[in-house]
Design a protein around this motif. Structure first.
Motif, mmCIF file in Angstrom:
data_model
loop_
_atom_site.group_PDB
_atom_site.id
_atom_site.type_symbol
_atom_site.label_atom_id
_atom_site.label_comp_id
_atom_site.label_asym_id
_atom_site.label_seq_id
_atom_site.Cartn_x
_atom_site.Cartn_y
_atom_site.Cartn_z
ATOM 1 N N PRO A 42 -10.603 -2.716 8.678
ATOM 2 C CA PRO A 42 -11.228 -1.840 9.801
ATOM 3 C C PRO A 42 -11.597 -2.401 11.018
ATOM 4 C CG PRO A 42 -12.676 -2.270 7.870
ATOM 5 C CD PRO A 42 -11.302 -2.869 7.540
ATOM 6 N N ASN A 43 -11.977 -3.758 10.800
ATOM 7 C CA ASN A 43 -12.388 -4.454 11.945
ATOM 8 C C ASN A 43 -11.266 -4.565 13.301
ATOM 9 O OD1 ASN A 43 -14.878 -5.278 10.589
ATOM 10 N ND2 ASN A 43 -13.942 -6.990 9.776
ATOM 11 N N ASN A 44 -10.169 -4.280 13.010
ATOM 12 C CA ASN A 44 -9.199 -4.690 14.163
ATOM 13 C C ASN A 44 -8.181 -3.494 13.800
ATOM 14 O OD1 ASN A 44 -7.526 -5.382 11.820
ATOM 15 N ND2 ASN A 44 -7.232 -7.667 12.652
ATOM 16 N N GLY A 45 -8.243 -2.634 13.053
ATOM 17 C CA GLY A 45 -7.331 -1.253 13.072
ATOM 18 C C GLY A 45 -5.980 -1.735 12.313
ATOM 19 N N THR A 46 -5.761 -2.848 11.503
ATOM 20 C CA THR A 46 -4.644 -3.307 11.067
ATOM 21 C C THR A 46 -4.550 -3.026 9.513
ATOM 22 O OG1 THR A 46 -5.279 -5.566 10.590
ATOM 23 C CG2 THR A 46 -4.570 -5.175 12.779
ATOM 24 N N LYS A 47 -3.309 -3.143 8.665
ATOM 25 C CA LYS A 47 -3.045 -3.157 7.632
ATOM 26 C C LYS A 47 -2.230 -4.427 7.151
ATOM 27 C CE LYS A 47 0.503 0.289 7.300
ATOM 28 N NZ LYS A 47 0.920 1.778 6.878
ATOM 29 N N GLY A 48 -2.265 -5.028 6.049
ATOM 30 C CA GLY A 48 -1.508 -6.154 5.724
ATOM 31 C C GLY A 48 -1.282 -6.303 4.148
ATOM 32 N N VAL A 49 -0.475 -7.209 3.956
ATOM 33 C CA VAL A 49 -0.067 -7.803 2.362
ATOM 34 C C VAL A 49 -1.170 -8.699 2.240
ATOM 35 C CG1 VAL A 49 1.302 -8.453 0.891
ATOM 36 C CG2 VAL A 49 2.079 -6.983 2.553
ATOM 37 N N TYR A 50 -2.031 -8.530 1.363
ATOM 38 C CA TYR A 50 -3.067 -9.444 0.947
ATOM 39 C C TYR A 50 -2.907 -10.030 -0.271
ATOM 40 C CZ TYR A 50 -5.856 -8.168 5.339
ATOM 41 O OH TYR A 50 -6.142 -8.229 6.413
ATOM 42 N N THR A 51 -3.589 -11.168 -0.755
ATOM 43 C CA THR A 51 -3.559 -11.971 -2.124
ATOM 44 C C THR A 51 -4.867 -11.953 -2.671
ATOM 45 O OG1 THR A 51 -2.398 -13.223 -3.462
ATOM 46 C CG2 THR A 51 -2.991 -14.198 -1.346
ATOM 47 N N ALA A 52 -4.998 -12.268 -3.687
ATOM 48 C CA ALA A 52 -6.224 -12.459 -4.473
ATOM 49 C C ALA A 52 -5.919 -13.040 -5.847
ATOM 50 C CB ALA A 52 -7.371 -11.549 -4.303
ATOM 51 N N ALA A 53 -6.902 -14.003 -6.303
ATOM 52 C CA ALA A 53 -6.842 -14.241 -7.646
ATOM 53 C C ALA A 53 -7.216 -13.322 -8.743
ATOM 54 C CB ALA A 53 -7.388 -15.554 -8.126
ATOM 55 N N CYS A 54 -6.593 -13.068 -9.688
ATOM 56 C CA CYS A 54 -7.100 -12.169 -10.812
ATOM 57 C C CYS A 54 -8.437 -12.692 -11.521
ATOM 58 C CB CYS A 54 -5.962 -11.905 -11.514
ATOM 59 S SG CYS A 54 -4.689 -11.048 -11.117
ATOM 60 N N THR A 55 -9.368 -12.104 -11.700
ATOM 61 C CA THR A 55 -10.314 -12.640 -12.296
ATOM 62 C C THR A 55 -10.403 -12.822 -13.875
ATOM 63 O OG1 THR A 55 -11.323 -10.310 -12.803
ATOM 64 C CG2 THR A 55 -12.167 -11.614 -10.856
ATOM 65 N N THR A 105 -1.534 -12.686 3.494
ATOM 66 C CA THR A 105 -0.657 -13.644 3.149
ATOM 67 C C THR A 105 0.153 -14.327 4.283
ATOM 68 O OG1 THR A 105 1.004 -11.799 2.945
ATOM 69 C CG2 THR A 105 -0.066 -12.645 0.849
ATOM 70 N N SER A 106 0.090 -13.645 5.459
ATOM 71 C CA SER A 106 0.736 -14.192 6.382
ATOM 72 C C SER A 106 0.734 -13.241 7.774
ATOM 73 C CB SER A 106 2.319 -14.110 6.225
ATOM 74 O OG SER A 106 3.065 -14.517 7.521
ATOM 75 N N THR A 107 0.540 -13.865 8.851
ATOM 76 C CA THR A 107 0.317 -13.157 10.086
ATOM 77 C C THR A 107 1.336 -12.073 10.407
ATOM 78 O OG1 THR A 107 1.266 -14.838 11.595
ATOM 79 C CG2 THR A 107 -0.963 -14.899 11.312
ATOM 80 N N GLY A 108 2.689 -12.382 9.864
ATOM 81 C CA GLY A 108 3.803 -11.379 10.226
ATOM 82 C C GLY A 108 3.772 -10.406 9.313
ATOM 83 N N LEU A 109 2.739 -10.430 7.953
ATOM 84 C CA LEU A 109 2.515 -9.266 7.199
ATOM 85 C C LEU A 109 1.351 -8.559 7.461
ATOM 86 C CD1 LEU A 109 3.998 -10.950 3.826
ATOM 87 C CD2 LEU A 109 4.718 -8.982 5.014
ATOM 88 N N THR A 158 -0.057 -18.761 0.780
ATOM 89 C CA THR A 158 0.168 -18.595 2.221
ATOM 90 C C THR A 158 1.942 -18.549 2.449
ATOM 91 O OG1 THR A 158 -1.416 -20.265 3.051
ATOM 92 C CG2 THR A 158 0.286 -20.003 4.623
ATOM 93 N N PHE A 159 2.345 -17.661 2.972
ATOM 94 C CA PHE A 159 3.651 -17.168 3.138
ATOM 95 C C PHE A 159 4.375 -17.531 4.417
ATOM 96 C CE2 PHE A 159 2.159 -15.395 -0.515
ATOM 97 C CZ PHE A 159 3.189 -15.410 -1.468
ATOM 98 N N THR A 160 5.664 -17.761 4.345
ATOM 99 C CA THR A 160 6.556 -17.826 5.653
ATOM 100 C C THR A 160 7.636 -17.102 5.588
ATOM 101 O OG1 THR A 160 5.942 -20.415 5.807
ATOM 102 C CG2 THR A 160 7.865 -19.665 6.999
ATOM 103 N N LYS A 161 7.961 -16.221 6.359
ATOM 104 C CA LYS A 161 9.189 -15.462 6.563
ATOM 105 C C LYS A 161 10.481 -16.113 6.326
ATOM 106 C CE LYS A 161 10.909 -11.267 8.683
ATOM 107 N NZ LYS A 161 10.734 -10.192 9.909
ATOM 108 N N GLU A 162 11.154 -15.548 5.342
ATOM 109 C CA GLU A 162 12.767 -16.283 5.395
ATOM 110 C C GLU A 162 13.653 -15.376 6.278
ATOM 111 O OE1 GLU A 162 13.371 -17.588 1.019
ATOM 112 O OE2 GLU A 162 12.554 -15.501 1.055
#
Length: 338
Positions: free
Chosen positions: A109-122, A135-139, A188-192
């Motif tokens: 909500p801070n910059n009006g974007t949505k993205g693919v995020y990752t987190a460790a399961c507890t 995961t990536s600025t491209g995502l 951290t991901f890189t686009k193929e």
């Protein structure tokens, strides 16, 4: 992709090719999909399923948060308690280390974007996660972007993590493409390079990822190829170059947002959304190898019926005789013609 049976059985022939060396060695694969008669009682889209003991655990978006249900083989589902705040289009994997990690779409909500995020399961149950990171600025795209997201994460045979995701470089119907991103640590991901699919395919889910042997199920985007979204299957030797997706449902019955897992060799349990209710089906595969360079064109074609790839060839039986047919564009539709 959230848009747009019973006893449905469809078979389709698929040619799996494109080895990493660039040589063509093909195998004819016959797919048989049948919808199960279970009534899950879940209204949802974009599910993720994992087999846990003797039950299927389903994650699916709801308001205000992703919900989790356990479903028996008989199709009786019950809600799982203690679910934390999870993002939408949830998917999870088990890393080679044994740790569990989740991937999901989240809004910033801070910059009006949505993205693919990752987190460790507890925990290994993965009904709650820790702190998340992009995961990536491209995502990351505008919060208003349409036909984007629905990530599918998978551990590759060499231990890396790949995410397949829907992207729409052009804001028009049936222009969705499937991109992939790779990571050594799952964070951290890189686009193929290139696209895995073009032409409106969405909602991918890798059902099997073995060395030289990948299987994926997907759907087409809304309005692509008919009045209703369909389920498609494709294969690959490396997870990058895929065979032409082949439909395993028909225009009178469809589905989207498929997920699933391998029950036994070449038998997969599939969950998918139809009219915004979760359905369950079985996908069976039987393969027969052909000589290198051989391409099979046998399909469940029918003269006058719709087809998906212009120029594709097949044979049909008419009055007990084989007739060669070709997928041709007639007016605005692709149909099987002599």
């Amino acid at each position: 992709m959230r848009r747009f049976g019973k006893g449905l059985i469809v078979t389709a022939a698929l040619v799996a090719s494109l080895l990493a060396s660039g040589q063509h060695a093909s195998a004819v694969v016959t797919w048989e999909f049948s919808e199960e008669s279970v009534a899950l009682g879940i209204s949802a889209v974009s599910p993720h399923v994992e087999r846990t003991g003797s039950i299927d655990r389903l994650w699916y978006p709801a308001i205000p948060n992703t919900l989790v249900s356990d479903c028996t083989d008989a199709g009786v589902c019950s809600a799982v308690a203690g679910v934390g705040r999870l993002g939408t289009d949830f998917t999870a994997i088990t890393l080679p280390s044994g740790s569990r990690r989740a991937y999901f779409v989240s809004i910033n909500p801070n910059n009006g974007t949505k993205g693919v995020y990752t987190a460790a399961c507890t925990t290994t149950a993965c009904i709650d996660v820790g702190a998340s990171s992009l995961t990536s600025t491209g995502l990351s795209v505008s919060q208003s972007a349409k036909a984007w997201g629905v990530p599918d994460s998978v551990v590759t045979p060499d231990g890396q993590v790949r995410i397949y995701v829907v992207e729409s470089p052009v804001d028009a119907q049936c222009t969705e493409k499937i991109a992939s991103y790779i990571s050594a640590d799952g964070v951290t991901f890189t686009k193929e390079a290139g696209w895995r699919f073009e032409g409106g395919y969405v909602d991918t889910k890798v059902l099997r990822a073995k060395s030289g042997d990948w299987v994926m199920i997907a759907s087409n985007g809304p309005g692509c190829g008919g009045m209703m979204q369909q389920l498609f299957v494709a294969t690959s030797t490396d997870g990058l170059s895929w065979s032409m997706p082949q439909a395993v449902t028909q225009n009178d019955k469809g589905g989207f947002d498929p997920t699933g897992y391998e029950v036994s060799p070449n038998v997969f349990r599939i969950y998918y959304s139809y009219n915004y209710s979760l359905k369950r089906g079985t996908l069976k595969i039987a393969a027969a190898a052909t000589a290198p360079g051989t391409v099979s064109t046998t399909t469940t074609a029918k003269i006058g019926a719709s087809c998906t790839k212009a120029g594709a060839k097949s044979t049909v039986i008419v009055a007990k005789k084989k007739v060669n047919v070709t997928c041709k564009k007639v007016k605005t539709k692709l149909i099987w013609s002599k």
